[in-house]
Design a protein around this motif. Structure first.
Motif, PDB file in Angstrom:
ATOM      1  N   GLN A  96       8.482   9.114   3.657  1.00 28.97           N
ATOM      2  CA  GLN A  96       8.784  10.161   3.522  1.00 28.97           C
ATOM      3  C   GLN A  96       8.684  11.031   4.596  1.00 28.97           C
ATOM      4  O   GLN A  96       9.264  11.891   4.787  1.00 28.97           O
ATOM      5  CB  GLN A  96       7.457  10.582   2.301  1.00 28.97           C
ATOM      6  CG  GLN A  96       7.290  12.220   2.152  1.00 28.97           C
ATOM      7  CD  GLN A  96       8.264  12.822   1.083  1.00 28.97           C
ATOM      8  OE1 GLN A  96       9.329  12.205   0.813  1.00 28.97           O
ATOM      9  NE2 GLN A  96       8.389  14.027   1.233  1.00 28.97           N
ATOM     10  N   ILE A  97       7.520  10.757   5.359  1.00 24.48           N
ATOM     11  CA  ILE A  97       7.227  11.505   6.605  1.00 24.48           C
ATOM     12  C   ILE A  97       8.517  11.453   7.749  1.00 24.48           C
ATOM     13  O   ILE A  97       8.850  12.225   8.188  1.00 24.48           O
ATOM     14  CB  ILE A  97       6.000  11.104   7.194  1.00 24.48           C
ATOM     15  CG1 ILE A  97       4.723  11.566   6.389  1.00 24.48           C
ATOM     16  CG2 ILE A  97       5.703  11.711   8.789  1.00 24.48           C
ATOM     17  CD1 ILE A  97       3.365  10.968   6.931  1.00 24.48           C
ATOM     18  N   HIS A 113       0.747  -1.221   0.042  1.00 24.85           N
ATOM     19  CA  HIS A 113      -0.067   0.006   0.153  1.00 24.85           C
ATOM     20  C   HIS A 113       1.024   1.158  -0.038  1.00 24.85           C
ATOM     21  O   HIS A 113       2.035   1.118   0.618  1.00 24.85           O
ATOM     22  CB  HIS A 113      -0.887  -0.034   1.053  1.00 24.85           C
ATOM     23  CG  HIS A 113      -1.866   0.905   1.113  1.00 24.85           C
ATOM     24  ND1 HIS A 113      -1.836   2.372   1.293  1.00 24.85           N
ATOM     25  CD2 HIS A 113      -3.416   0.856   0.724  1.00 24.85           C
ATOM     26  CE1 HIS A 113      -3.005   2.847   1.167  1.00 24.85           C
ATOM     27  NE2 HIS A 113      -3.940   2.092   0.894  1.00 24.85           N
ATOM     28  N   SER A 114       0.498   2.231  -0.749  1.00 25.53           N
ATOM     29  CA  SER A 114       1.156   3.477  -0.787  1.00 25.53           C
ATOM     30  C   SER A 114       1.601   4.149   0.393  1.00 25.53           C
ATOM     31  O   SER A 114       2.237   5.107   0.766  1.00 25.53           O
ATOM     32  CB  SER A 114       0.308   4.427  -1.527  1.00 25.53           C
ATOM     33  OG  SER A 114      -1.180   4.582  -1.249  1.00 25.53           O
ATOM     34  N   PRO A 131      14.173   8.521  -0.204  1.00 29.22           N
ATOM     35  CA  PRO A 131      13.307   7.838  -1.318  1.00 29.22           C
ATOM     36  C   PRO A 131      14.109   6.768  -1.795  1.00 29.22           C
ATOM     37  O   PRO A 131      13.719   5.684  -2.085  1.00 29.22           O
ATOM     38  CB  PRO A 131      12.918   8.902  -2.163  1.00 29.22           C
ATOM     39  CG  PRO A 131      13.144  10.211  -1.442  1.00 29.22           C
ATOM     40  CD  PRO A 131      14.005   9.886  -0.339  1.00 29.22           C
ATOM     41  N   GLN A 152       5.003   4.129   1.592  1.00 32.68           N
ATOM     42  CA  GLN A 152       5.840   5.177   0.900  1.00 32.68           C
ATOM     43  C   GLN A 152       5.669   6.556   1.634  1.00 32.68           C
ATOM     44  O   GLN A 152       6.654   7.304   1.674  1.00 32.68           O
ATOM     45  CB  GLN A 152       5.473   5.187  -0.660  1.00 32.68           C
ATOM     46  CG  GLN A 152       6.231   6.277  -1.257  1.00 32.68           C
ATOM     47  CD  GLN A 152       5.397   6.743  -2.453  1.00 32.68           C
ATOM     48  OE1 GLN A 152       4.836   5.989  -3.297  1.00 32.68           O
ATOM     49  NE2 GLN A 152       5.580   7.914  -2.860  1.00 32.68           N
ATOM     50  N   LYS A 153       4.361   6.585   1.960  1.00 34.50           N
ATOM     51  CA  LYS A 153       4.237   8.007   2.559  1.00 34.50           C
ATOM     52  C   LYS A 153       4.684   7.980   4.035  1.00 34.50           C
ATOM     53  O   LYS A 153       5.334   9.177   4.560  1.00 34.50           O
ATOM     54  CB  LYS A 153       2.828   8.180   2.724  1.00 34.50           C
ATOM     55  CG  LYS A 153       2.036   9.506   3.353  1.00 34.50           C
ATOM     56  CD  LYS A 153       0.568   9.755   2.898  1.00 34.50           C
ATOM     57  CE  LYS A 153       0.161  10.939   3.471  1.00 34.50           C
ATOM     58  NZ  LYS A 153      -1.263  11.578   2.928  1.00 34.50           N
TER      59      LYS A 153
END
Lengths: 486, 486
Positions: free
Chosen positions: A196-197, A188-189, A202, A192-193
């Motif tokens: 990033q947080i 699930h995306s 990345p 990735q989020k």
């Protein structure tokens, strides 16, 4: 003071009874609405005033506006004809729990702010862990425990932060740029989020390729190789997110083999079973989480397929201290005897926000008012309905099943005439668009190995066989219409 | 399939009517409960079974357990005698909105998943911005807009991330370790937590000292000096969090002067008015946010003192792109025409979680069912009651008012006999403990310049003058008892 009595018990009684009838009537007529809202962007701006009213309006005026202006803009997730995404199903028990939680309106950040909120959450999460046969380390009696997060995104974020800070305490904070996260490209995306947080670079997020050879599950060999490569160049592997029931196609990563790899490399192992976790209360599906013993944390969403109104995402962790060390604060104005004496859990230190609602009530009520046996039947019924749909698709040679069905999701597509693969995307996109535009059903899509695929997820609380049959009939009809001119 | 009908309209109607009566009766008798729960840690474990039931139980059994086992463990935030922390007040309108939101049970992550949820939120946040006379750049018509977050903690986190990623895009991601955050030492602990989550180095978080000379507001000179020092050693100032109404004592940072400093240094300026923002709908209190024109983002909690049931934290931002660039994801399975064509707002990209509830309904209903004029009176009434309490304290020479009252919070303490300051903490701690143990009222505390201080916050929806008078009487009596043996 004005005459405003904002919390008068009799006003509440009178008006809330009206709201109950409004909502009951909504469910009675839910099949009359287009499942997917058919309004145009910006539709509501012209229908409402530019500013808040100076003087009170009546509840009847509000009801009239809800009917005329709000409901047309609602996509009806509880409709029996909602087959998109994954379900977010509600129930009478879940709704009653939400009502009570909103009625008490406590803010349970620390134990002292409502001991029952913290303690019921601990107990009900223990109940649920036992239903899933999770290892004992996830129970609250030892060093672990469960907690209700808002969503799986938050669950992934908090465990990523716990894992990050654990390794940075060992390696020094300069190591941040060397930390590497692993997951399959089907993850699930939210992962990735979260990276990033949390400041994970990345280029250090390895979204490892999957394909149809493993039904889109992560291959342990691929993981092993990626870890070896990263260690060889001086990077620091620290986090694996495996999925049981991926969002695109319900792929199930092989937890047992992955867990051995993470163990030997000192990597935090998180299992995201947001959707499929519910099925694992049935003995015949429990094997899908075999290997969860190796995991550091495990998450499933009771608000998806477990009749508990949104939001209610369940997270278990073996080392609750790792979470607390990453997320605790201790301002003077919240200090109290029970917390200072370390006698209690303060869930504020297990989550991103400070405040939290009394969400365990609704889960407790779902479990008590339905009971395990009914809940298992409920899950099995949805899986049977999905199997029924799968069989229908398989019988129509114009279609193909793209990945084997495991739970209550069927991934399928219309085959392009003359094997024209370049035309396939447009054809299936058009089919999706056409059926959704009828308002009769809602179906969503994904892409697997470059193929545009339709997803048919059974899980709404009112879905019966007749809805599945009608949905298939509609899909066939629209497919015929699309193929006719060719 | 079993006979389970989890969302039968008539079952919902019948049972939800019972729940309405249960909740209305709760409010009718709310003064009979101890305000602060008096249970001991672990009390609930022995009262509930070890595992979830196999077979359904009746709603009456659940109600009986709520009454006998849950309510004793509830701290009654809606009691008229709740004066602790800051309020989290509810109302009939807010409750009705929660009911409807739970009834529809949509998950509004993207516009398409319920256009009304996104659009009503945009409209109601615009309404609210106008009520607060926020600058036009915060309205959705331009580059800015408002969004409902769960809590102020999440609001601070998302703007910190937006600011972080904006500067890292300019300076390169290696600059992370040089980024410096500024705030007063009175700032909510949520900022420190956000910094920890976002990877800001703890030694780069400047919690600048305040004292009674500014009534605990941040001094622009102190900020200026800190920024100059940091720039001189090659650090990168990037974020200021100012507060209007601090958690300890309602201190108001001077936004206008602080804003000039952030502007000339290219620093993101966030204003946290979580509690006091509500008062700024009254013209006579609006001056406390003068200078908000300079801010990049502004937050207030409608769930604190604005009759909107928890959770409902309002965040406005001038450059919504900064938020979206920090928080967006675009997985295939969520793609849709409206989003791809950039015609709509997808609030999933403005927040940490993916899923979100239809929270604008309750705020819309509060605004419509009460109207601005009533809401202003409601705020003024609480401030008048706090003023009444302040006057009573001032008349009793055994007590002192520690900081001037600005809104509806009074910070006070019992003076130690013979000016024995070392005894003062114990005395006030004992007073707090004693009054809270009676269950008659709930008051909380803080520490200001080393002094242990009691906080009396008026804001529960049912609080009337008689409750304030009785609370003061109790405090006086318990103070007399504590002082008597001396």
């Amino acid at each position: 003071m004005s005459g405003l009595k904002p919390m008068d018990a009799e006003q509440l009684r009178e008006n809330a009874h009206k709201m109950v009838d409004f909502i009951a009537d909504y469910y009675k007529t839910i099949e009359d609405f287009p499942v997917l809202s058919q309004v145009q962007p910006g539709y509501l701006r012209d229908l409402l005033p530019d500013s808040a009213p100076t003087y009170p309006e009546s509840l009847q005026q509000v009801f009239d506006d809800i009917q005329a202006k709000i409901l047309p803009g609602v996509t009806h997730w509880q409709s029996p004809n909602f087959f998109g995404y994954y379900p977010s199903n509600s129930s009478v028990a879940g709704f009653l729990g939400e009502m009570l939680s909103a009625g008490l309106n406590i803010v349970g950040f620390s134990w002292i702010t409502s001991p029952a909120a913290t303690e019921l959450e601990m107990i009900v999460l223990d109940w649920f862990a036992k239903m899933l046969k999770l290892p004992e380390e996830f129970l609250s009696a030892g060093q672990g425990g469960g907690v209700i997060q808002g969503t799986a995104s938050e669950a992934i974020l908090v465990v990523l932060l716990a894992a990050r800070d654990r390794i940075l305490r060992a390696e020094g904070k300069e190591a941040l740029e060397k930390l590497v996260v692993y997951a399959s490209d089907q993850t699930h995306s939210a992962l990735q989020k979260a990276c990033q947080i949390g400041g994970i670079h990345p280029e250090n997020c390895r979204m490892l390729s999957t394909d149809s050879s493993t039904n889109y599950a992560l291959s342990p060999n691929v993981l092993n190789e990626a870890i070896s490569n990263d260690i060889a160049v001086g990077l620091v592997p620290f986090f694996l997110c495996a999925t049981v029931g991926t969002t695109s196609s319900t792929a199930v990563d092989p937890l047992l083999e992955l867990g051995k790899i993470t163990k030997s490399n000192g990597i935090w192992f998180h299992v995201d079973a947001a959707y499929a976790g519910s099925a694992c209360i049935c003995p015949e599906y429990r094997h899908h989480i075999d290997g969860v013993e190796e995991a550091d944390s495990f998450n499933m969403n009771a608000h998806k397929w477990f009749l508990t109104n949104f939001d209610c995402s369940l997270l278990w962790i073996k080392d609750r201290n790792a979470l607390v060390q990453a997320l605790s604060t201790n301002p003077e104005f919240l200090k109290n005897k029970a917390s200072e004496a370390n006698l209690v859990v303060d869930y504020k230190d297990w989550q991103i926000p400070l405040g939290r609602r009394f969400r365990s009530l609704k889960l407790w009520m779902v479990l008590r008012l339905y009971g395990l046996e009914n809940l298992q039947s409920f899950i099995r019924n949805h899986i049977d309905l999905a199997k029924c749909f799968e069989d229908l698709v398989a019988q129509d040679s114009r279609f193909e099943i793209v990945t084997p069905r495991i739970f209550s999701l069927v991934c399928f597509r219309l085959l392009p005439p003359h094997n024209d693969e370049t035309y396939a995307t447009k054809l299936n996109h058009d089919l999706l668009d056409t059926v959704n535009s009828t308002g009769k059903i809602f179906v969503s899509h994904t892409v697997l190995s470059g193929k545009y695929v339709l997803r048919f997820a059974v899980g709404a609380p009112l879905t019966e066989e007749r809805h599945v049959l009608a949905a298939w009939k509609l899909l066939q009809e629209e497919a015929s219409a699309l193929l006719a001119p060719l």
